[in-house]
Motif scaffolding. Structure first.
Motif, PDB file in Angstrom:
ATOM      1  N   ILE A 272     -35.776  -0.048  17.238  1.00 17.56           N
ATOM      2  CA  ILE A 272     -36.285   1.322  17.303  1.00 17.56           C
ATOM      3  C   ILE A 272     -35.322   2.245  16.573  1.00 17.56           C
ATOM      4  O   ILE A 272     -34.104   2.094  16.683  1.00 17.56           O
ATOM      5  N   ALA A 273     -35.881   3.204  15.838  1.00 18.16           N
ATOM      6  CA  ALA A 273     -35.079   4.235  15.174  1.00 18.16           C
ATOM      7  C   ALA A 273     -35.561   5.602  15.658  1.00 18.16           C
ATOM      8  O   ALA A 273     -36.763   5.858  15.691  1.00 18.16           O
ATOM      9  N   ASP A 274     -34.625   6.451  16.036  1.00 19.89           N
ATOM     10  CA  ASP A 274     -34.934   7.817  16.458  1.00 19.89           C
ATOM     11  C   ASP A 274     -35.066   8.680  15.212  1.00 19.89           C
ATOM     12  O   ASP A 274     -34.141   8.780  14.415  1.00 19.89           O
ATOM     13  N   LEU A 275     -36.225   9.299  15.039  1.00 15.42           N
ATOM     14  CA  LEU A 275     -36.495  10.134  13.869  1.00 15.42           C
ATOM     15  C   LEU A 275     -36.838  11.559  14.287  1.00 15.42           C
ATOM     16  O   LEU A 275     -37.686  12.214  13.690  1.00 15.42           O
ATOM     17  N   GLY A 276     -36.217  12.032  15.333  1.00 21.60           N
ATOM     18  CA  GLY A 276     -36.497  13.385  15.816  1.00 21.60           C
ATOM     19  C   GLY A 276     -37.765  13.419  16.637  1.00 21.60           C
ATOM     20  O   GLY A 276     -37.832  12.849  17.718  1.00 21.60           O
ATOM     21  N   ALA A 277     -38.814  14.062  16.128  1.00 21.68           N
ATOM     22  CA  ALA A 277     -40.084  14.167  16.851  1.00 21.68           C
ATOM     23  C   ALA A 277     -40.845  12.847  16.848  1.00 21.68           C
ATOM     24  O   ALA A 277     -41.811  12.681  17.586  1.00 21.68           O
ATOM     25  N   TYR A 278     -40.419  11.898  16.034  1.00 24.56           N
ATOM     26  CA  TYR A 278     -41.055  10.589  15.930  1.00 24.56           C
ATOM     27  C   TYR A 278     -40.037   9.489  16.200  1.00 24.56           C
ATOM     28  O   TYR A 278     -38.830   9.710  16.181  1.00 24.56           O
ATOM     29  N   ALA A 279     -40.563   8.294  16.417  1.00 24.14           N
ATOM     30  CA  ALA A 279     -39.741   7.090  16.516  1.00 24.14           C
ATOM     31  C   ALA A 279     -40.415   6.023  15.661  1.00 24.14           C
ATOM     32  O   ALA A 279     -41.638   6.005  15.521  1.00 24.14           O
ATOM     33  N   ALA A 280     -39.610   5.160  15.089  1.00 20.69           N
ATOM     34  CA  ALA A 280     -40.129   4.043  14.303  1.00 20.69           C
ATOM     35  C   ALA A 280     -39.810   2.756  15.047  1.00 20.69           C
ATOM     36  O   ALA A 280     -38.723   2.608  15.605  1.00 20.69           O
ATOM     37  N   VAL A 281     -40.743   1.842  15.059  1.00 19.94           N
ATOM     38  CA  VAL A 281     -40.587   0.566  15.750  1.00 19.94           C
ATOM     39  C   VAL A 281     -40.883  -0.534  14.740  1.00 19.94           C
ATOM     40  O   VAL A 281     -41.885  -0.472  14.028  1.00 19.94           O
ATOM     41  N   ARG A 282     -39.998  -1.536  14.673  1.00 17.77           N
ATOM     42  CA  ARG A 282     -40.218  -2.639  13.728  1.00 17.77           C
ATOM     43  C   ARG A 282     -39.798  -3.964  14.337  1.00 17.77           C
ATOM     44  O   ARG A 282     -39.027  -4.030  15.296  1.00 17.77           O
ATOM     45  N   ASP A 283     -40.303  -5.028  13.741  1.00 15.21           N
ATOM     46  CA  ASP A 283     -39.970  -6.400  14.122  1.00 15.21           C
ATOM     47  C   ASP A 283     -38.733  -6.810  13.332  1.00 15.21           C
ATOM     48  O   ASP A 283     -38.755  -6.805  12.097  1.00 15.21           O
TER      49      ASP A 283
END
Length: 71
Positions: free
Chosen positions: A34-45
């Motif tokens: 998981i990456a914190d992108l402020g108002a969003y988060a990104a999730v990857r395998d």
């Protein structure tokens, strides 16, 4: 009163993002990051870094984790 939604992250922001793995993951690179992108988060395998990550709002991620932890 309406509010303007935050801008979705750009590809270069995802490339520079600080990805975190769960403390429960082993050393075999077999987890979700998981990456914190402020108002969003990104999730990857972590096993398939060439695939585009899933982008979700932080509120949706917080709700998912709250339900998972309490559930």
């Amino acid at each position: 009163m309406s509010t303007i939604p935050p801008r979705r992250p750009r590809a270069e922001e995802l490339h520079k993002a600080c990805w975190r793995k769960s403390s429960y993951s082993g050393g075999a690179n077999d987890c979700v990051e998981i990456a914190d992108l402020g108002a969003y988060a990104a999730v990857r395998d972590s096993k398939d870094l060439d695939r585009s990550p899933v982008i979700i709002s932080r509120s949706a991620l917080d709700d998912l984790l709250r339900r998972y932890i309490s559930g």
